[in-house]
Design a protein around this motif. Sequence first.
Motif, PDB file in Angstrom:
ATOM      1  N   GLU A 546       0.807  -1.139  -0.141  1.00 27.15           N
ATOM      2  CA  GLU A 546       0.073   0.037  -0.038  1.00 27.15           C
ATOM      3  C   GLU A 546       0.869   1.150   0.045  1.00 27.15           C
ATOM      4  O   GLU A 546       2.031   1.318   0.647  1.00 27.15           O
ATOM      5  N   THR A 567      -3.331   3.531  -4.866  1.00 26.55           N
ATOM      6  CA  THR A 567      -2.713   3.489  -3.670  1.00 26.55           C
ATOM      7  C   THR A 567      -1.928   2.056  -3.661  1.00 26.55           C
ATOM      8  O   THR A 567      -1.562   1.634  -2.657  1.00 26.55           O
ATOM      9  N   ARG A 568      -2.087   0.947  -4.453  1.00 24.04           N
ATOM     10  CA  ARG A 568      -1.771  -0.316  -4.273  1.00 24.04           C
ATOM     11  C   ARG A 568      -0.646  -0.468  -5.105  1.00 24.04           C
ATOM     12  O   ARG A 568      -0.856  -0.144  -6.596  1.00 24.04           O
TER      13      ARG A 568
END
Length: 797
Positions: A546, A567-568
């Motif tokens: 993350e 965000t990943r």
Amino acid sequence: MSETTTFTPQGAGLDPAQFLPIATPAPAAPADVSVRDTREETETVSKRRAEKILQEAKDRFKLCQDWEAVARQRGLDDLKFVEADAENGYQWPAEIRRARDVDKRPSLTINKARQHCLLVLNECRQNKPAVKIRATGGGATAASAQVFEGIVRHIEYQSNAANAYDTASEFQIKIGIGYWRVVTDYEAADSFNQEIFIRRVHDPFSVYLDPDIAEMDGSDARFAFVFEDIPVDAFERLHPDLKDDVGRTALQASDDWTDSKYVRVAEYWRRVEKREELLSIADPATGQRISVLARDLTGALVTELKADPQTRTRTTTTDEVEWYLIAGSRVVEMKRWPGRYIPIVRVVGEETVIERTLDRKGHARALKDPQRIYNYWSSGAVENVALQSKTPYVGTAAAFEGYETYYQTANLVNHAFLPFNAYDDNGQKLDPPVRQAPVQLPEAYLHGLQISSREMMAVSGQYEAALGERGDERTGVALQERQRTGARATYHYVDNLATAIRFTGKILLDLIPKIYDTPRVLRILSEDGKESHIEIDPAQKAPLAEGMPQQAAPMSPTMSPVAKAATRIFNPAIGKYEVQAEVGPNFATRRQEAFAAFGQIIAQRPELVAVIGDLLLKGGDFPMADEAAERLRRMVPPMALGEGPPPEVAELQQQVENLKSSLTAALQALSDKADEQRLDADNVAVDAFKAETERLKAFLDAMDPTALAVMVRKTVHDALTGVTVQTASRAEAGLAAIDRGPLARPLGDPDEEAPRDIDRLDDPTPVHELATSGDGGRVTLPDPAAPEKFMNVQTHL
């Protein structure tokens, strides 16, 4: 079957600078790799190698032709049969149809076989298998497997893979085999990033696979051919140096196919096995043992690792896939495919080998004879009825004489009456004309049609319920059971399709880490079609993390804000995964089924709307259904959502709350009772104080000053001597001060002078070293009971 990805050294914590660069760029079709760096070496090697490759391709193609000759001819006949209609007449043998045409006899085509095939095809479409990826080790997690699965759905979506699957299934069911391909191409004209696509093969007869494959999915094929007809102008535009230098066909001994508008080219795929040295070493970062190929390391590092006694080595075999484009007798292009499988997927119906002869067949093969019988009976019935008269009138010629026009037009005009001659010329009575009995269809034809229909159902396993006809079933359960019986008879087509899609997943599992090997942002799809974005980072040490997108990742200025906010971070080269294929209805079908089921439940139990109403609306396929479901979800009790305590705990909590309420009420009642008793006691004390005050007032009015002074002294003495031991000394000091004061005088001594008068009592001189004088004859002394406080004494009393 399952397949795992290679655990690459770059993801294992080793120094990437110690590895040799591996040139595996991928172009519009397979990846472009030059044989040598200089033009001279390329031309020299190409000529020598092209001759060898061309001869190898010819030999292998001849092997494929001989092996598949019978199967292809039968498959072509099956395809024609199932696509027959009244115009092409493919369901009639050519010689029989010509003879019937000469005799002007009908040759009808009532194509029921096509409908039986479509039932199987539509079953495959409704229960299309889906690629499922599972984590098996190497740091892979369930979350990273879901991301991998989302990338596969993204590839299928952008490729419109459903069309490729449906086309292959159609040929699988009709002729026994279908194909699709996996290719790579640039994602845009102005980009160097590659994308993976799944493309349909619209002509299964253009593909040849290795005859010696042992696996159903063909994953072990060593070579393959794909033929394509390219317009002459397009071919000359792609290869201007080969204009008028190649023939119209490729790899065929005889030029049996010629067309002035097209050039037939052949794609030749070959898988080459190479022996490699495999090293088992300890990962410096984690201490776990990993396996790497010696060719992926520098020579110095290989020597250093081999000197380590903990390093183990062995010889292994790796596969490299090469691609060649052959036109006529020329090899015009050579490339290397980045994956280790030949990216051609086959979908088989039924495949058998009898006496060393390959035979493939689909659902149409068994329907051919019952369909021919049906056509014969239909044509014969029509012919029989057509040859019968149209119920004419029968009578003597004398009865019709003069009225022939009426009877000649009786089948065309609705006459009000039909006159006839009742007597002949001799006066003899004539019988009136009588119409013949109407045309009757012989029962033999009716029984023949029924028998042929039943035979088609018997060989296909598809009965009235599956065909949409009403049978003897009277309940929904019986109807579903009959439909499942038909589905079980043809389930092997769905299962073989699942095998092919599983192999497609293996190809993608192998390709994705090699194609998506640069930082970029990808859009992925969940099972319900919702979009999300991930960032690909090949340098990351974990499969999934993350965080915000790295600044080094190249992002398009037109990229959506959602993509920029990904965000990943995902590294597809880390971890081991396996591929599965789940067979069943797609998500849209399952959602419709869930909507119908929830609707039936709520119709019977309306009170459940407060509990499952949001799930009902979530399954609805109409505008704003999701918003309505979200609003209703806010009203669902927490216990139903699993957010509250279990029922037994909730019951105990309720009991505790009830006890607390009862206890609070009891305490309040007790407090109220105590307040009443305290009020009564206070009233008694007030009354006693008033009585004592009145008594003291009367007493003081009657007492002289001397007696009053004695009483005050005694009262103070009693008060001071009543303190605790800790304050006794201080109390005695206060009493002594009073004794030395102006009121001090031995009791009963008449010679002592009288007490000071009131004016002198106002003397500010302290009566004790700790005392202070105030107005009105008030003297302040330390309080014996509280050393930190002082008390006032009215000395003028």
